[in-house]
Design an enzyme around this catalytic site. Structure first.
Site, mmCIF file in Angstrom:
data_model
loop_
_atom_site.group_PDB
_atom_site.id
_atom_site.type_symbol
_atom_site.label_atom_id
_atom_site.label_comp_id
_atom_site.label_asym_id
_atom_site.label_seq_id
_atom_site.Cartn_x
_atom_site.Cartn_y
_atom_site.Cartn_z
ATOM 1 C CG ASP A 67 44.505 35.811 40.883
ATOM 2 O OD1 ASP A 67 44.642 36.770 41.455
ATOM 3 O OD2 ASP A 67 42.647 35.431 40.568
ATOM 4 C CG ASN A 136 35.003 33.658 34.169
ATOM 5 O OD1 ASN A 136 35.151 34.275 34.645
ATOM 6 N ND2 ASN A 136 35.778 33.195 33.149
ATOM 7 C CG HIS A 138 37.965 33.554 37.157
ATOM 8 N ND1 HIS A 138 38.159 34.597 36.126
ATOM 9 C CD2 HIS A 138 37.631 35.293 37.757
ATOM 10 C CE1 HIS A 138 38.938 35.079 36.463
ATOM 11 N NE2 HIS A 138 38.308 35.718 37.381
ATOM 12 C CD GLU A 143 39.308 32.417 33.381
ATOM 13 O OE1 GLU A 143 38.355 32.401 33.998
ATOM 14 O OE2 GLU A 143 40.474 32.750 32.583
HETATM 15 C C1 GLP Z 1 40.349 39.057 38.222
HETATM 16 C C2 GLP Z 1 41.272 37.685 39.487
HETATM 17 C C3 GLP Z 1 40.370 37.217 40.699
HETATM 18 C C4 GLP Z 1 39.333 38.091 40.795
HETATM 19 C C5 GLP Z 1 38.212 38.408 39.710
HETATM 20 C C6 GLP Z 1 37.109 39.244 39.764
HETATM 21 O O1 GLP Z 1 40.735 38.357 37.338
HETATM 22 N N1 GLP Z 1 42.167 37.527 38.788
HETATM 23 O O2 GLP Z 1 41.710 36.909 41.916
HETATM 24 O O3 GLP Z 1 39.031 37.837 42.250
HETATM 25 O O4 GLP Z 1 39.121 38.331 38.522
HETATM 26 O O5 GLP Z 1 37.899 40.906 39.955
HETATM 27 P P1 GLP Z 1 37.053 42.046 40.166
HETATM 28 O O6 GLP Z 1 37.260 42.014 41.982
HETATM 29 O O7 GLP Z 1 38.029 43.077 39.457
HETATM 30 O O8 GLP Z 1 35.292 42.136 39.913
#
Ligand code: GLP
Length: 240
Positions: A67, A136, A138, A143
């Site tokens: 992403d 959340n 995702h 989302e």
């Molecule tokens: C982010 C990314 C995701 C990621 C998730 C968790 O916004 N877009 O690909 O896996 O949210 O992020 P983090 O590992 O920094 O907690």
């Protein structure tokens, strides 16, 4: 869903890295997708170390981006592209043709989605995907409420995601939309690793495990496929 609990973050990263290495050993030209964000940073380090020590060879492996924040590129510290290149791709010295990654600076996001979908049609399905979990629920930028039939798509970012995003950036950024692989593509991967670390993720990890599979918490949807496993450290598992 099979759950692996590691004592701490470094051991969690070693366990996930080992899973990726096993995949590449079985299939040297595997298609691998590893999330951006903070969670996999230690996995990148472990994989770079493994290549240096000759325990894995990524020279034939294909890498796919999960992403990206729409409007951000490699020059923007904290973009997915910047993080993944800085911590992983640059250190593996990959050839350009080994990587397919969303261009967050595209002027035509729909064409960008089609480009990545075409790549996946050609090289997919994904052999191994390592996902983080957003606060959340995702996964990628899928989302809450997202369709399970989506392939690559542009999505309006949830208020939680926009609020959490400040942790990545050194200057204030207005991030309203993301571009992401869809759940259809993610859930078709042959090996799905969902990874979470730290106490701040304990509540969403518990919901992922205990809540019935629902589009409202996208991370619960990985339970609908047999090839998914959850990798957490003790802190993230503390509410299980
Ligand atoms: C982010 C990314 C995701 C990621 C998730 C968790 O916004 N877009 O690909 O896996 O949210 O992020 P983090 O590992 O920094 O907690």
């Amino acid at each position: 869903m099979k759950t692996h609990i590691s004592p701490d973050y470094p051991q969690l990263c070693q366990a996930v890295a080992q899973n990726v290495i096993a995949c590449v050993k079985t299939k040297p030209d595997a298609l691998i997708c590893i999330a951006g964000g903070d969670t996999p940073l230690g996995v990148f380090t472990a994989l770079v170390e493994a290549q240096k020590q000759g325990r894995v060879d990524f020279s034939r492996t294909q890498f796919l981006g999960l992403d990206e924040w729409l409007g951000l590129g490699k020059a923007d510290k904290g973009s997915c592209r910047e993080m993944v290149w800085h911590h992983f791709f640059d250190k593996l010295t990959l050839r350009e043709e080994q990587i397919c990654f969303f261009d967050g600076l595209t002027h035509n996001p729909q064409a960008e989605c089609q480009r990545v979908d075409r790549y996946i049609e050609l090289h997919g399905p994904i052999d191994c995907i390592v996902l983080g979990i957003g606060m959340n629920g995702h996964i990628g930028f899928n989302e809450p409420g997202v369709s399970v039939d989506n392939t690559c798509h542009v999505i309006d970012l949830d208020a939680v995601t926009q609020a959490v995003s400040v942790k990545y950036f050194d200057t204030p950024r207005e991030v309203k939309q993301g571009i992401s692989l869809g759940l259809k593509t993610i859930l078709a991967a042959k090996n799905i690793v969902v990874m979470a670390s730290g106490e701040k993720k304990a509540a969403i990890v518990a919901q992922t495990v205990n809540h019935p599979a629902s589009r409202d918490i996208p991370s619960t949807l990985v339970k609908t496929v047999a090839q998914a496993s959850l990798y957490v450290d003790k802190a993230a598992a503390s509410k299980l």
